[in-house]
Design a protein around this motif. Structure first.
Motif, mmCIF file in Angstrom:
data_model
loop_
_atom_site.group_PDB
_atom_site.id
_atom_site.type_symbol
_atom_site.label_atom_id
_atom_site.label_comp_id
_atom_site.label_asym_id
_atom_site.label_seq_id
_atom_site.Cartn_x
_atom_site.Cartn_y
_atom_site.Cartn_z
ATOM 1 N N UNK A 49 85.725 -33.263 -54.383
ATOM 2 C CA UNK A 49 85.231 -32.369 -55.426
ATOM 3 C C UNK A 49 84.440 -33.145 -56.473
ATOM 4 N N UNK A 50 84.902 -34.362 -56.825
ATOM 5 C CA UNK A 50 84.166 -35.177 -57.795
ATOM 6 C C UNK A 50 82.782 -35.527 -57.289
ATOM 7 N N UNK A 51 82.679 -35.848 -56.005
ATOM 8 C CA UNK A 51 81.368 -36.161 -55.432
ATOM 9 C C UNK A 51 80.459 -34.951 -55.465
ATOM 10 N N UNK A 52 81.029 -33.754 -55.152
ATOM 11 C CA UNK A 52 80.209 -32.542 -55.205
ATOM 12 C C UNK A 52 79.724 -32.267 -56.617
ATOM 13 N N UNK A 53 80.638 -32.427 -57.627
ATOM 14 C CA UNK A 53 80.240 -32.200 -59.013
ATOM 15 C C UNK A 53 79.174 -33.203 -59.444
ATOM 16 N N UNK A 54 79.315 -34.447 -59.007
ATOM 17 C CA UNK A 54 78.312 -35.459 -59.349
ATOM 18 C C UNK A 54 76.950 -35.109 -58.785
ATOM 19 N N UNK A 101 67.846 -33.743 -62.893
ATOM 20 C CA UNK A 101 66.500 -33.874 -62.325
ATOM 21 C C UNK A 101 65.655 -32.645 -62.642
ATOM 22 N N UNK A 102 66.257 -31.445 -62.534
ATOM 23 C CA UNK A 102 65.524 -30.210 -62.812
ATOM 24 C C UNK A 102 65.118 -30.140 -64.275
ATOM 25 N N UNK A 103 66.036 -30.488 -65.196
ATOM 26 C CA UNK A 103 65.723 -30.459 -66.623
ATOM 27 C C UNK A 103 64.643 -31.478 -66.979
ATOM 28 N N UNK A 104 64.664 -32.629 -66.337
ATOM 29 C CA UNK A 104 63.640 -33.644 -66.593
ATOM 30 C C UNK A 104 62.261 -33.140 -66.182
ATOM 31 N N UNK A 105 62.201 -32.493 -65.015
ATOM 32 C CA UNK A 105 60.923 -31.933 -64.578
ATOM 33 C C UNK A 105 60.432 -30.861 -65.538
ATOM 34 N N UNK A 106 61.331 -29.986 -66.001
ATOM 35 C CA UNK A 106 60.932 -28.944 -66.950
ATOM 36 C C UNK A 106 60.457 -29.560 -68.271
ATOM 37 N N UNK A 107 61.117 -30.640 -68.718
ATOM 38 C CA UNK A 107 60.706 -31.303 -69.947
ATOM 39 C C UNK A 107 59.312 -31.892 -69.807
ATOM 40 N N UNK A 128 71.440 -33.092 -59.770
ATOM 41 C CA UNK A 128 70.386 -32.126 -59.485
ATOM 42 C C UNK A 128 69.953 -31.399 -60.747
ATOM 43 N N UNK A 129 70.931 -31.061 -61.612
ATOM 44 C CA UNK A 129 70.602 -30.362 -62.857
ATOM 45 C C UNK A 129 69.794 -31.262 -63.780
#
Length: 256
Positions: A187-192, A200-206, A197-198
């Motif tokens: 579960x920790x690996x999935x959360x990581x 990376x997405x926020x960086x692209x939007x910025x 991914x989040x």
């Protein structure tokens, strides 16, 4: 094996762990201990049931060749796992340097004067190995507790039984904890992965927002520059017109 045998064949009985609807293979080894090249050919009384690879070949001097025999998947089990199939291995001396592709059926024809040796192999079916039965940790069934000797010389088995349970309990606890730890790690690996991914997405939007801001700032600067040029042109024309009118008026006054 006698001294006159060309090939030593092991094993002399092909054993197949019989299982329904499953291909089963076993191997035989052909050993040539002589200084001669020996050609061999493998036959069976039931060719549709077995696949032999290779069924012909050459064993070099002082070397060994492996032959794989595969039994095709069977839909029914024979009574009492009895099998009447047999294999025949023929061997004959061959010329030095001969290859498997050079082997012909005539080489094993005794009527043409060839000294052909034959070895017959039996086939037997054996029951497949059974998986070990699971034994619950800490179980006391089927085991005899070891006796312990107390200070007064009497033998007590209750202390040993208690000790057995004490040892078994941490093992059982560990077996219960390990799956939970593995699930927690997964579960920790999935959360990581989701957090990365989040981010990376926020960086692209910025980056996209910064580019859009720079573009809008550039367009605003162009509009301001254009507006300044337009506001600066009106007073200049006014001065020119007033000057021309002044000159014209002075010229007219002088003439009158």
């Amino acid at each position: 094996m006698s001294n006159e045998d060309l090939l030593q064949i092991e094993p002399q009985e092909l054993q197949f762990p019989f299982e329904l609807r499953k291909q089963i293979s076993c191997s035989m080894q052909l050993t040539n201990k002589s200084d001669n090249y020996v050609a061999f050919k493998v036959k069976t009384t039931n060719p549709k049931k077995y696949c032999v690879r290779p069924n012909t070949g050459v064993v070099l001097p002082h070397s060994t060749s492996d032959v794989i025999v595969t039994m095709q998947a069977q839909k029914e089990a024979p009574a009492d796992l009895q099998c009447k199939d047999k294999f025949l291995v023929q061997s004959v001396l061959s010329s030095p340097g001969v290859a498997a592709k050079d082997i012909t059926p005539n080489m094993f024809n005794r009527e043409e004067g060839h000294n052909v040796e034959e070895s017959k192999l039996r086939v037997s079916y054996v029951a497949p190995p059974q998986p070990p039965s699971p034994v619950r940790e800490g179980s006391e069934e089927g085991s005899s507790p070891r006796a312990s000797v107390s200070d007064n010389g009497t033998i007590s088995t209750s202390e040993f039984s208690t000790g057995t349970r004490t040892i078994a309990e941490p093992q059982s606890l560990r077996s219960n904890i390990e799956p939970k730890v593995l699930r927690s790690n997964a579960e920790s690996q999935d959360n990581s992965l989701e957090v990365n991914a989040l981010i990376s997405k926020l960086t692209e939007e910025k980056n996209s927002a910064v580019q859009q801001k720079n573009k809008l700032q550039h367009e605003l600067d162009l509009l301001r520059s254009e507006s300044s040029r337009r506001r600066g042109g009106i007073p200049f024309m006014y001065v020119v017109i007033v000057g021309l009118l002044g000159l014209l008026l002075g010229y007219l006054l002088k003439r009158t």
